[in-house]
Structures are given as C-alpha cells and as structure tokens.
Motif scaffolding. Sequence first.
Motif, PDB file in Angstrom:
ATOM      1  N   LYS A 121      45.889  65.817  45.899  1.00 23.88           N
ATOM      2  CA  LYS A 121      47.045  65.615  45.401  1.00 23.88           C
ATOM      3  C   LYS A 121      46.723  66.141  43.879  1.00 23.88           C
ATOM      4  O   LYS A 121      47.812  65.692  43.443  1.00 23.88           O
ATOM      5  CB  LYS A 121      46.310  63.885  45.102  1.00 23.88           C
ATOM      6  CG  LYS A 121      47.057  62.571  46.360  1.00 23.88           C
ATOM      7  CD  LYS A 121      46.310  61.349  45.786  1.00 23.88           C
ATOM      8  CE  LYS A 121      47.383  60.221  47.556  1.00 23.88           C
ATOM      9  NZ  LYS A 121      48.662  60.464  46.710  1.00 23.88           N
ATOM     10  N   LEU A 122      45.558  66.782  43.373  1.00 22.85           N
ATOM     11  CA  LEU A 122      45.185  67.517  41.641  1.00 22.85           C
ATOM     12  C   LEU A 122      45.687  68.364  42.004  1.00 22.85           C
ATOM     13  O   LEU A 122      45.420  69.217  41.146  1.00 22.85           O
ATOM     14  CB  LEU A 122      44.134  66.670  41.240  1.00 22.85           C
ATOM     15  CG  LEU A 122      43.898  64.643  41.006  1.00 22.85           C
ATOM     16  CD1 LEU A 122      42.912  64.646  40.302  1.00 22.85           C
ATOM     17  CD2 LEU A 122      45.025  64.608  40.421  1.00 22.85           C
ATOM     18  N   PHE A 123      45.513  68.706  43.172  1.00 24.72           N
ATOM     19  CA  PHE A 123      45.503  70.670  43.156  1.00 24.72           C
ATOM     20  C   PHE A 123      44.349  71.519  42.802  1.00 24.72           C
ATOM     21  O   PHE A 123      44.666  72.340  42.323  1.00 24.72           O
ATOM     22  CB  PHE A 123      47.161  71.159  42.481  1.00 24.72           C
ATOM     23  CG  PHE A 123      48.529  70.487  42.633  1.00 24.72           C
ATOM     24  CD1 PHE A 123      49.060  70.594  43.708  1.00 24.72           C
ATOM     25  CD2 PHE A 123      48.974  69.593  42.511  1.00 24.72           C
ATOM     26  CE1 PHE A 123      49.998  70.207  44.293  1.00 24.72           C
ATOM     27  CE2 PHE A 123      50.242  68.624  42.580  1.00 24.72           C
ATOM     28  CZ  PHE A 123      50.812  68.855  43.676  1.00 24.72           C
ATOM     29  N   LEU A 124      43.431  70.799  43.126  1.00 24.63           N
ATOM     30  CA  LEU A 124      41.857  71.365  43.045  1.00 24.63           C
ATOM     31  C   LEU A 124      41.077  71.230  44.264  1.00 24.63           C
ATOM     32  O   LEU A 124      41.615  71.057  45.779  1.00 24.63           O
ATOM     33  CB  LEU A 124      41.187  70.092  42.114  1.00 24.63           C
ATOM     34  CG  LEU A 124      42.471  70.160  40.541  1.00 24.63           C
ATOM     35  CD1 LEU A 124      41.221  68.706  40.002  1.00 24.63           C
ATOM     36  CD2 LEU A 124      41.831  71.440  40.030  1.00 24.63           C
ATOM     37  N   SER A 125      40.212  72.628  43.712  1.00 23.89           N
ATOM     38  CA  SER A 125      39.351  72.872  44.843  1.00 23.89           C
ATOM     39  C   SER A 125      38.909  71.201  45.221  1.00 23.89           C
ATOM     40  O   SER A 125      38.180  70.629  44.516  1.00 23.89           O
ATOM     41  CB  SER A 125      38.675  73.964  45.135  1.00 23.89           C
ATOM     42  OG  SER A 125      38.011  73.661  44.476  1.00 23.89           O
ATOM     43  N   LEU A 126      37.717  71.565  47.035  1.00 21.57           N
ATOM     44  CA  LEU A 126      37.560  70.542  46.822  1.00 21.57           C
ATOM     45  C   LEU A 126      35.675  71.025  46.105  1.00 21.57           C
ATOM     46  O   LEU A 126      35.240  69.245  45.829  1.00 21.57           O
ATOM     47  CB  LEU A 126      37.060  70.922  48.899  1.00 21.57           C
ATOM     48  CG  LEU A 126      35.567  69.868  48.845  1.00 21.57           C
ATOM     49  CD1 LEU A 126      35.785  67.789  49.527  1.00 21.57           C
ATOM     50  CD2 LEU A 126      35.391  70.204  50.580  1.00 21.57           C
TER      51      LEU A 126
END
Lengths: 162, 162
Positions: A121-126
């Motif tokens: 959702k936040l366009f970030l990596s895990l």
Amino acid sequence: MISIKKIFGNPRHIILYGLFMAILVFILKWLQWKYLITDNSSDIYIGLIAVFFTLLGTWIATQLAKPKIQTVIVEKEVYLTRPGEVAINETELKNLNLTTREYEVLQLLTQGYTNAEVAEKLFLSLSTIKTHVSNLFVKMDVKNRTQAVEKANRLRIMPQAN
Amino acid sequence: MISIKKIFGNPRHIILYGLFMAILVFILKWLQWKYLITDNSSDIYIGLIAVFFTLLGTWIATQLAKPKIQTVIVEKEVYLTRPGEVAINETELKNLNLTTREYEVLQLLTQGYTNAEVAEKLFLSLSTIKTHVSNLFVKMDVKNRTQAVEKANRLRIMPQAN
DNA sequence: TGAACTTTGGTACTAAAGTACGAGTGCAAG
DNA sequence: CTTGCACTCGTACTTTAGTACCAAAGTTCA
C-alpha cells in the motif's frame, strides 16, 4: 401547624384582632344606644355581626389553607459517554513522538494489514515496513503488533476508531 | 369565576344555604322566646351568630379560594446509551457463535497476549490455543489475530473496550 | 442412546512476524 | 559544513503465528 402559628403565634395578629373587636363593640354600643327604642336595632346589630364574622372566617380560612403541592417529574436525558472519548488522543499521540511514516504504518497495522500488505500500500519494501514496525514497538513500549493495536485503540490515537 | 359559579350556580348550594338560614332563624327565635326576659339572651344570641357566620365565611373562602399550588420540579435522570455504542455487542457476539472457551481466548488475544501467554494463563497447551485461535479466525472471518482484534474492537464485543 | 458439538491435545509444516545490524540518501538546524 | 534525524532497503536469523489433519474425552440434546 404553620398556619395556626402564623395567626395566633404572631403578636401583631392578636393586637389587630383585639382592635377590631374593640371597634366592633364600640360601634355596636353606639348603635344600641342610638336606636334603643327602635325596632330595627337588633336587625342592624345582627347584620353587622354577620358581615364581620363572615369576613373574619374568610380571612382565617385563607390563612389556614395549606398549599397543594404539585410534584412535576421532568425526565432529564443523560447520555452515558466514556470518559475522554475524543479529547485525549492528540495528547497521547504527541507523547509517543511518532514520525509521519510510522504513524501511517500504525494506521494500517491497526486495520489488520500484514507487513506485506502495508508495504504494497505504501509502495515500500517489506524490510522497510519491518524497520518502521520495530521502531513503533520501541516507541509504543509494546512487544508485538497485537499489543500495538490494543494500545492504539485504548489511547484512542487512530482517527477511524469508531 | 369558577368558584362563584360553583356556589351560586349550583341549586343544591342555594337550598342548603336557605335551610341553614331557616334553622338558624328558628334557633334564634326559640332562644329569643325562651330567654326573653333574661339579661344573657343577647350575648348568647350574638355568640351563636358569630360562630355561624365565622364558619360560613370559612366555608365560602374555601370554595372561592383558588388552590395554592406549589409546584415542585423533580429531575429524574434517564440514562441512555447512544445508538450503536454498547447495545450492539450482544447481538454481534451472538452472531459469531463463539464458544465460551473461544471467547476467553479472544479476550486475551485482544489484550495483546501471545499464544504462549494465553496457554499459560488458561493452563492449556500451546496447540490447544492454536486450535481455538484458528477456529476463532474462521468464525470471525479474519485471516490473522490483528484483524481479529480490530474486528472485536470495531464490533465492541469485548467488555473492557474502554 | 447416538449424533453433534466442545474442549483438549498432538505432529508437521509453512508463513509471517520480529530482531539485529548495517548502510545509503535527503533534509533541516546549529 | 556537519551533525542529527527521518526514511529507505538489505541480509541473516529466531520466534511466533497460522494451517492442516488427526484424535480422544466430555457435554448436550433430541
């Protein structure tokens, strides 16, 4: 009780009563002397007495009359609200010193999203999410996400906590 | 207005008044005839008239007097719960068809305890807790404990949700 | 009594969560 | 300018959570 005391317990009333009686007696005696031989004397006499005592009885009655107490019950609606429903959250939120990113992550955490979903959702990596989450736990003084959600709900930090 | 109508507008009152007057006249005439030569006659005569008209005045007053009404307003507090605050939880809880054990586990889950901690608190094995938790997820239609906590808080199922 | 459900517990496995540590970038304040 | 902070991402690892499947004992109810 109160009314009797009002009438007979008050010295002024006794004096007034005495004065009225005296005046009445004088009037009656004067009338008696003036119309001594007249036939009408007794009629006027009785008439005056009748009027006077009627008024006296009226006055006594008004003094004795106890007011009727009418009890009106008004229903007052009292809403049960939990103490500190909306007010606290701002204060508690500032105390936690969360960064904007951490707050965003926390919002999604409290909505039940997994780390992977939050990352998406936040366009970030895990790994970034994991870092944020770990930092969150330290700042919130909790050991896992479930406690974080519980605490966030308890402190009413999240906007959609309804 | 009403009181005057009450007294003079009612024929029975007029008749009663007339009767009383007649009786009084008879008593007076009888006394006048009996104690005609006596000196005390006029005193008794006046006394009776005084008593009668005092009573009459009292009676008139009670009929005429508008009742003194003392209004006492009593506030009765009616406690209400805002719609959808506490009331729903019973309904929603029943819809989930949770067993007592599952509900106990859910309570501890929502307080942020791990499976191991729940097992310890309930004196059960870890695998039992896992079974209960899995069944909970199915019944609550969620995928993990965080969602379960979120849903429990949203539906206001848990008692300590304050 | 038998069926259905609850409660308890186990094994084996996968998935997710969480920890620890490092590291690069950008930005604002001293 | 450099120091600190926020934000980002990665690897390696441990712990916890969660799934699947099974099974025994107890309870409830028609």
